[in-house]
Design a protein around this motif. Sequence first.
Motif, PDB file in Angstrom:
ATOM      1  N   UNK A 146      -6.457  35.717  21.073  1.00 32.81           N
ATOM      2  CA  UNK A 146      -7.064  34.418  21.380  1.00 32.81           C
ATOM      3  C   UNK A 146      -6.059  33.268  21.365  1.00 32.81           C
ATOM      4  N   UNK A 147      -4.792  33.577  21.051  1.00 30.55           N
ATOM      5  CA  UNK A 147      -3.761  32.551  21.158  1.00 30.55           C
ATOM      6  C   UNK A 147      -3.439  31.783  19.900  1.00 30.55           C
ATOM      7  N   UNK A 148      -3.653  32.382  18.727  1.00 33.11           N
ATOM      8  CA  UNK A 148      -3.393  31.631  17.491  1.00 33.11           C
ATOM      9  C   UNK A 148      -1.919  31.255  17.351  1.00 33.11           C
ATOM     10  N   UNK A 154       1.990  24.836  19.321  1.00 31.79           N
ATOM     11  CA  UNK A 154       1.631  23.564  19.944  1.00 31.79           C
ATOM     12  C   UNK A 154       1.296  22.500  18.901  1.00 31.79           C
ATOM     13  N   UNK A 155       0.571  22.887  17.847  1.00 31.06           N
ATOM     14  CA  UNK A 155       0.202  21.932  16.803  1.00 31.06           C
ATOM     15  C   UNK A 155       1.434  21.419  16.065  1.00 31.06           C
ATOM     16  N   UNK A 156       2.381  22.308  15.791  1.00 33.65           N
ATOM     17  CA  UNK A 156       3.595  21.891  15.095  1.00 33.65           C
ATOM     18  C   UNK A 156       4.434  20.965  15.962  1.00 33.65           C
ATOM     19  N   UNK A 157       4.526  21.270  17.238  1.00 33.09           N
ATOM     20  CA  UNK A 157       5.290  20.401  18.137  1.00 33.09           C
ATOM     21  C   UNK A 157       4.630  19.035  18.277  1.00 33.09           C
ATOM     22  N   UNK A 158       3.310  19.032  18.345  1.00 36.58           N
ATOM     23  CA  UNK A 158       2.595  17.752  18.440  1.00 36.58           C
ATOM     24  C   UNK A 158       2.824  16.892  17.211  1.00 36.58           C
ATOM     25  N   UNK A 159       3.102  17.546  16.072  1.00 35.36           N
ATOM     26  CA  UNK A 159       3.358  16.813  14.827  1.00 35.36           C
ATOM     27  C   UNK A 159       4.822  16.439  14.667  1.00 35.36           C
ATOM     28  N   UNK A 160       5.643  16.779  15.667  1.00 43.10           N
ATOM     29  CA  UNK A 160       7.037  16.348  15.634  1.00 43.10           C
ATOM     30  C   UNK A 160       8.053  17.415  15.313  1.00 43.10           C
ATOM     31  N   UNK A 224       5.052  34.437  21.370  1.00 45.87           N
ATOM     32  CA  UNK A 224       6.002  33.395  20.988  1.00 45.87           C
ATOM     33  C   UNK A 224       6.939  33.046  22.145  1.00 45.87           C
ATOM     34  N   UNK A 225       7.404  34.064  22.854  1.00 44.58           N
ATOM     35  CA  UNK A 225       8.278  33.799  24.002  1.00 44.58           C
ATOM     36  C   UNK A 225       7.548  32.991  25.067  1.00 44.58           C
ATOM     37  N   UNK A 226       6.254  33.202  25.202  1.00 44.65           N
ATOM     38  CA  UNK A 226       5.440  32.490  26.187  1.00 44.65           C
ATOM     39  C   UNK A 226       5.492  30.978  25.974  1.00 44.65           C
ATOM     40  N   UNK A 227       5.694  30.568  24.714  1.00 45.12           N
ATOM     41  CA  UNK A 227       5.747  29.136  24.412  1.00 45.12           C
ATOM     42  C   UNK A 227       7.148  28.698  23.975  1.00 45.12           C
ATOM     43  N   UNK A 228       8.140  29.485  24.372  1.00 42.25           N
ATOM     44  CA  UNK A 228       9.515  29.065  24.186  1.00 42.25           C
ATOM     45  C   UNK A 228      10.125  29.309  22.826  1.00 42.25           C
ATOM     46  N   UNK A 229       9.525  30.196  22.030  1.00 45.16           N
ATOM     47  CA  UNK A 229      10.119  30.552  20.736  1.00 45.16           C
ATOM     48  C   UNK A 229      10.785  31.914  20.885  1.00 45.16           C
ATOM     49  N   UNK A 230      12.115  31.929  20.855  1.00 47.73           N
ATOM     50  CA  UNK A 230      12.864  33.152  21.114  1.00 47.73           C
ATOM     51  C   UNK A 230      13.684  33.621  19.913  1.00 47.73           C
ATOM     52  N   UNK A 231      13.887  32.758  18.954  1.00 51.28           N
ATOM     53  CA  UNK A 231      14.656  33.144  17.759  1.00 51.28           C
ATOM     54  C   UNK A 231      13.667  33.701  16.738  1.00 51.28           C
ATOM     55  N   UNK A 232      13.530  35.022  16.757  1.00 49.94           N
ATOM     56  CA  UNK A 232      12.492  35.708  15.982  1.00 49.94           C
ATOM     57  C   UNK A 232      13.136  36.797  15.132  1.00 49.94           C
TER      58      UNK A 232
END
Length: 265
Positions: A146-148, A154-160, A224-232
Amino acid sequence: MSKTPNAPQWLVPDWPDLPASVGVLCTTRRGGVSPPPYDDGQGRGGLNLGTHVGDSPKCVERNRDIVRAELPSEPVWLAQVHGTTIVDAGTVDTIAGVTPTADASFTRERGVVCAILTADCLPVLLCDAAGGAVGAVHAGWRGLAEGVLEQSVAAMRAAGAGELRAWLGAAIGPAKFEVGVEVLEAFLARAGGDADLVRGAFLPVAERPGKYLCNLYALARIALARVGVHRIAGGDFCTVSNSGRFYSFRRDGITGRQASLIWIR
């Protein structure tokens, strides 16, 4: 209840990108006071941290005290429901014992502890490169589908938050997580251009038509890669296979919960 628990055994994340300003603590089933079936698997007290699994409230309270001694503040515990609700942990009144219904939390405040409980579902810890934002996500297959993870990022980025990196904690491994075709279909329903990658995370079980071995770690990396997080980092555990170290609902049914916690020092 064991009055003198063994020393807790923490799971130390192999997370090379973790900033010095970020603290992480991951528990195992070892080192608490809970009796069977919440024990350590070796006849000694277990470090069960779940209040909802049938364990004695006094045992859970003692176990949480053991963990609390390692932390800067009371963790923001969540009532997890396999959904996609994310909360700002800094807004939660832990002194009043508030337990939000959510499956992820984040913070940019020092000393606020984000916490996730699991016993096969995937705990994902997040932080940004500067160590100024952290988050913890409960990513079982329903939440992942469901995209958690995407919504938490997205929530973390919106918070800066700046550039994010992730660590994948202890979950059921790909050799043990047998699922039905409905799980594959749930992921394909929102896979978009990642459909082939998603299919690759499901290995058909030859002798059981319609059954697959599901790789939660691979699915989390895709999300995560879908939203640009690649350092995993992380992603090489199996809670089911390691009965001496981890609680596992799939293996035992009635069992405890371990925690993954993260904060800014």
